[in-house]
Design a protein around this motif. Structure first.
Motif, PDB file in Angstrom:
ATOM      1  N   GLU A  39       5.922  71.966 -77.442  1.00  0.00           N
ATOM      2  CA  GLU A  39       4.063  72.308 -77.515  1.00  0.00           C
ATOM      3  C   GLU A  39       4.663  71.252 -76.989  1.00  0.00           C
ATOM      4  O   GLU A  39       4.088  70.277 -76.740  1.00  0.00           O
ATOM      5  CB  GLU A  39       4.430  71.629 -79.402  1.00  0.00           C
ATOM      6  N   GLN A  40       3.080  72.040 -76.284  1.00  0.00           N
ATOM      7  CA  GLN A  40       2.550  71.091 -75.119  1.00  0.00           C
ATOM      8  C   GLN A  40       0.676  70.824 -75.313  1.00  0.00           C
ATOM      9  O   GLN A  40       0.455  71.804 -76.200  1.00  0.00           O
ATOM     10  CB  GLN A  40       2.290  71.693 -73.419  1.00  0.00           C
ATOM     11  N   GLN A  41       0.727  69.422 -74.857  1.00  0.00           N
ATOM     12  CA  GLN A  41      -1.084  69.647 -74.842  1.00  0.00           C
ATOM     13  C   GLN A  41      -1.395  69.162 -73.629  1.00  0.00           C
ATOM     14  O   GLN A  41      -1.035  67.712 -72.976  1.00  0.00           O
ATOM     15  CB  GLN A  41      -1.521  68.259 -75.648  1.00  0.00           C
ATOM     16  N   ILE A  42      -2.034  69.917 -72.826  1.00  0.00           N
ATOM     17  CA  ILE A  42      -2.351  70.593 -71.320  1.00  0.00           C
ATOM     18  C   ILE A  42      -3.818  70.098 -71.717  1.00  0.00           C
ATOM     19  O   ILE A  42      -4.794  70.356 -72.065  1.00  0.00           O
ATOM     20  CB  ILE A  42      -1.435  70.946 -70.235  1.00  0.00           C
ATOM     21  N   ASP A  43      -3.570  69.141 -70.222  1.00  0.00           N
ATOM     22  CA  ASP A  43      -5.826  69.291 -69.975  1.00  0.00           C
ATOM     23  C   ASP A  43      -6.138  70.390 -69.340  1.00  0.00           C
ATOM     24  O   ASP A  43      -6.856  70.019 -68.313  1.00  0.00           O
ATOM     25  CB  ASP A  43      -6.645  67.582 -69.256  1.00  0.00           C
ATOM     26  N   ALA A  44      -6.315  71.498 -69.292  1.00  0.00           N
ATOM     27  CA  ALA A  44      -7.019  72.562 -68.756  1.00  0.00           C
ATOM     28  C   ALA A  44      -7.965  72.890 -68.422  1.00  0.00           C
ATOM     29  O   ALA A  44      -8.453  73.140 -70.003  1.00  0.00           O
ATOM     30  CB  ALA A  44      -5.957  73.621 -68.982  1.00  0.00           C
ATOM     31  N   ASP A  45      -8.346  73.068 -67.731  1.00  0.00           N
ATOM     32  CA  ASP A  45     -10.149  73.578 -67.794  1.00  0.00           C
ATOM     33  C   ASP A  45     -10.383  74.391 -68.322  1.00  0.00           C
ATOM     34  O   ASP A  45     -11.507  75.187 -68.328  1.00  0.00           O
ATOM     35  CB  ASP A  45     -10.795  72.940 -66.611  1.00  0.00           C
ATOM     36  N   GLY A  46      -9.545  75.560 -67.968  1.00  0.00           N
ATOM     37  CA  GLY A  46     -10.083  77.460 -67.098  1.00  0.00           C
ATOM     38  C   GLY A  46     -10.726  77.794 -66.287  1.00  0.00           C
ATOM     39  O   GLY A  46     -11.435  79.076 -66.145  1.00  0.00           O
TER      40      GLY A  46
END
Length: 434
Positions: free
Chosen positions: A233-240
């Motif tokens: 499971e990953q929690q990444i700061d992707a802004d789209g």
């Protein structure tokens, strides 16, 4: 702090002694079981557990991944006539209440990262209650010539939306040294986490549950090793805009080595390696970044009334495993110098705890913990830098299956701008295990 942690770890590693009050309390619970025997002669109910069955119950209380907040063994156990199969259905009814003042935390769990840096004057005080932590569980344990010792465990908690939705917490099968299912990560050490009234616990607590396959044999009298393949499971700061999260496709790999002495006393070194994926929208490419973490943990009873706890964890890209940073997306964050690129920031956490038993059924814990966010590149001044948490708890078991507790917490959040705020909480808890 550099001196305190090694000293605490050394004390834990060298400590060994007489039966601890915690063991005495667990023994009183084991003596409180009732066995319902099912056979051709009808249903028979035995009173206290016979000595030959005690070994079977020990697994409920000295499981390698059992935390103090986990439910006790069920009061009633169903047993086959030949004692080869046992089944228990039990649960915990748990209620918590708390009061925040001079800065409230907008959550059931008290975590420094959640302290509002620009608090709403209308939210300076807060009274909260929750039944979260109430659970039901089912356990099957048996022994056969082909499989040896085996067990199955299912637990569901009322920890969902508003602390009332019913959701699965654990579901796994263990056959000899192999565990398959939804269980505590091999990278965690729940037994080395001190008891707290608040559900969040220390700020560095690693408590992820994963679908995994784990092999964990005892290779020597005091040495256990383990290795697992775990669903990621990953929690990444992707802004789209510049970056987008990709579906995960590489499992996490975790391992541990543990030296133990006596019941419930050990030193454990564990580690994990991860691969986290994202899409670079600037270049139109999928990229992956490695992550890793190590943890050294211990729990011991150097003196019968005293129990010592210590953990320290460090790594890059493991924030989603638990602790303060679980509240955000810190596994991968944006590289300010390279639009479209993410990197795995480092973090450090530690916890030191002391438990003193005035009597086997009355004890107090004093805990200090911290999580530090250690990005390797420029970061917003308003970003979380570290959180400190201290708590004092007292627990009383008036009867073996009823526990009452009270707690006072003090937490500090500091940002990279050097701005900081404090929060305070008092809480109470009551629970009944059956």
């Amino acid at each position: 702090m550099k001196a305190i942690l090694p000293i605490a770890m050394l004390c834990c590693a060298l400590a060994a002694g007489a039966q601890s009050p915690a063991d005495v309390q667990a023994d009183s619970l084991m003596a409180d079981h009732r066995i319902i025997s099912l056979g051709t002669g009808g249903v028979q109910v035995s009173m206290p557990v016979s000595p030959e069955l005690r070994e079977r119950f020990v697994n409920f209380y000295y499981d390698q991944f059992r935390h103090a907040q986990d439910p006790e063994a069920p009061y009633f156990m169903f047993m086959s006539k030949d004692s080869g199969l046992m089944m228990g259905i039990g649960g915990v009814v748990r209620m918590r209440a708390w009061y925040d003042w001079a800065g409230s935390v907008p959550a059931n769990g008290f975590s420094p990262i959640l302290i509002p840096m620009q608090p709403d004057p209308a939210q300076r005080r807060h009274l909260g209650t929750t039944p979260a932590g109430t659970c039901l569980y089912f356990r099957l344990a048996g022994r056969s010539g082909l499989l040896g010792d085996y067990s199955a465990y299912i637990e569901a908690n009322f920890n969902g939306w508003q602390g009332r939705d019913f959701h699965l917490k654990k579901a796994y099968v263990t056959v000899r040294d192999v565990t398959v299912g939804y269980a505590a990560s091999t990278f965690s050490d729940p037994a080395a986490v001190p008891s707290t009234v608040d559900a969040a616990g220390p700020s560095n607590k690693l408590a992820r549950t994963s679908v995994l396959v784990r092999y964990m044999p005892r290779v020597a009298r005091h040495v256990t090793v383990g290795a697992s393949v775990e669903a990621p499971e990953q929690q990444i700061d992707a802004d789209g805009v510049d970056t987008k999260e990709c579906s995960v496709y590489v499992p996490d790999f975790a391992a541990l080595v543990q030296y133990d002495w006596g019941r419930g006393q050990h030193v454990r070194l564990s580690g994990i390696v991860r691969t986290m994926a994202y899409r670079d929208l600037r270049s139109g490419r999928n990229r992956s970044v490695p992550g890793w973490g190590v943890q050294l943990s211990s729990v011991s009873n150097p003196w019968a009334p005293l129990t010592l706890y210590a953990t320290v964890n460090y790594g890059a890209g493991y924030a989603g495993m638990g602790g303060d940073l679980l509240a955000g997306a810190y596994d991968l964050i944006a590289d300010p110098g390279r639009p479209g690129r993410l990197y795995a920031p480092r973090s450090l956490g530690w916890c030191v705890g002391v438990q003193y038993n005035f009597r086997p059924n009355l004890f107090a814990t004093l805990i200090g913990s911290q999580t530090r966010f250690l990005p390797g590149k420029a970061i917003s001044p308003a970003e979380y830098k570290y959180g400190l948490l201290g708590s004092l708890n007292i627990f009383w078991n008036p009867v073996p299956r009823v526990q009452l507790g009270a707690e006072i917490d003090l937490a500090k959040r500091q940002d990279f701008s050097r701005d900081h705020r404090y929060a305070r909480r008092v809480g109470i808890m009551g629970q009944l295990s059956f």
